[in-house]
Design a protein around this motif. Structure first.
Motif, PDB file in Angstrom:
ATOM      1  N   ARG A  32      28.375  80.867  62.050  1.00  0.00           N
ATOM      2  CA  ARG A  32      28.826  82.204  62.430  1.00  0.00           C
ATOM      3  C   ARG A  32      30.351  82.230  62.442  1.00  0.00           C
TER       4      ARG A  32
ATOM      5  N   HIS B 101      33.340  80.418  56.208  1.00  0.00           N
ATOM      6  CA  HIS B 101      31.926  80.631  56.503  1.00  0.00           C
ATOM      7  C   HIS B 101      31.019  79.878  55.536  1.00  0.00           C
TER       8      HIS B 101
ATOM      9  N   GLY C  10      27.898  77.975  56.489  1.00  0.00           N
ATOM     10  CA  GLY C  10      26.747  78.696  57.033  1.00  0.00           C
ATOM     11  C   GLY C  10      26.836  79.033  58.500  1.00  0.00           C
TER      12      GLY C  10
ATOM     13  N   ARG D 240      35.590  74.838  58.296  1.00  0.00           N
ATOM     14  CA  ARG D 240      35.263  74.127  57.051  1.00  0.00           C
ATOM     15  C   ARG D 240      35.754  72.682  57.087  1.00  0.00           C
TER      16      ARG D 240
END
Length: 319
Positions: free
Chosen positions: A117, A112, A115, A77
């Motif tokens: 994996r 996550h 978006g 992030r």
């Protein structure tokens, strides 16, 4: 000698509430602050999740206590370049020796959201190792270009940096993470008072590197009510295995928390106003060799908690 700090929960409180708790913590005799760094709370019942770096800026003006993130994930992030800038600015605002960056490999719950994996645990530790390498180079104030397996950095330079590089302490809850923490960290961050883990870390990293811990309690004059609060807000802390790392949303954590019986929380969390129980829980960290432990109060009974610790708990720990 173990120092005792306060654990600010961004999952439960507004930015203004966190700043006020920091002031109360300093007045009560706590000597440092931990602050969580999440995008989401664990459950909707907890109800908050302010941006930690904004809150740290406010803390720098509201208290003289040192601050540490517990913990920041600098890999998904937040790119390590951006994390390094946030940490360096926080260190400058707080002043010499008052900021430590706690880092960890993160949870899907928070990471996550862009978006991508969610990687498996070994890859997450690999990413964390590379991220810390990038951040340490940036803390020097020199221009950095880097092309690694996970991150690319081009001509990045931090112009606002503290006189000394930001210390980076690494969270670890298992053997593989403990080994990584010893290799890349200035200290160990962990929640359980496990003497064996502290000794293993120091055998790998050096005896002078600190172990820094945290614990949540639920003070209240009615122990049954305190257990209810702890179960309602933090049953998720009793989930087994890797669930805390892989569940993706607060809704999933709410579903999983239904599997945690109230009795499990009553056995595992210090609840109520028995000073002996609170003192014993914190002394366990001192006995395990921790340099510092941060205690957080679950729920809204903050003023009573700080008065209780100022008069009934901290004076006994100082002896």
């Amino acid at each position: 000698m173990t120092d005792y700090g306060y654990f600010l929960s961004c999952e439960e409180h507004t930015p203004q509430g966190l700043v006020e708790q920091a002031r109360m913590a300093e007045d009560a005799g706590f000597t440092s602050l931990w602050i969580s760094d999440h995008f989401h709370p664990w459950t909707g019942e907890q109800g908050q999740s302010p941006f930690v770096w904004s809150v740290i800026g406010a803390l720098s003006q509201a208290t003289s206590l040192p601050v540490q993130t517990a913990v920041t994930c600098p890999t998904v992030r937040m790119h390590p370049v951006v994390t390094a800038q946030a940490a360096a600015t926080s260190a400058v605002l707080l002043g010499p020796g008052r900021f430590r960056l706690g880092v960890g490999s993160g949870e899907a719950l928070n990471e996550h959201v862009l978006g991508g994996r969610w990687p498996e645990a070994p890859i997450r530790l690999e990413m964390l190792t590379e991220a810390v390498e990038v951040m340490r180079r940036l803390f020097t104030g020199e221009e950095v270009s880097h092309r690694g397996r996970h991150y690319t950095v081009e001509n990045a330079r931090l112009y606002t940096v503290p006189d000394e590089p930001v210390p980076v302490d690494v969270s670890a809850f298992g053997p593989a993470a403990l080994k990584v923490a010893a290799q890349i960290g200035d200290g160990l961050v962990t929640m359980a008072p496990e003497k064996q883990a502290v000794e293993r870390f120091r055998s790998l990293a050096g005896a002078d590197k600190p172990a820094i811990g945290g614990i949540k309690v639920c003070w209240g004059t009615d122990r049954d009510a305190a257990v209810d609060t702890a179960h309602r807000l933090w049953a998720v802390e009793q989930l087994p295995g890797e669930l805390n790392q892989v569940l993706p949303t607060p809704g999933h954590f709410e579903q999983a928390a239904t599997m945690v019986p109230r009795g499990k929380v009553a056995e595992s969390v210090v609840c109520g106003d028995d000073a002996d129980a609170h003192v014993a829980a914190l002394r366990a960290y001192a006995d395990a060799g921790f340099a510092r432990v941060h205690v957080g109060q679950m729920g809204r009974e903050q003023r009573g908690f700080f008065d209780f610790y100022a008069t009934k708990v901290l004076p006994r720990l100082a002896g």
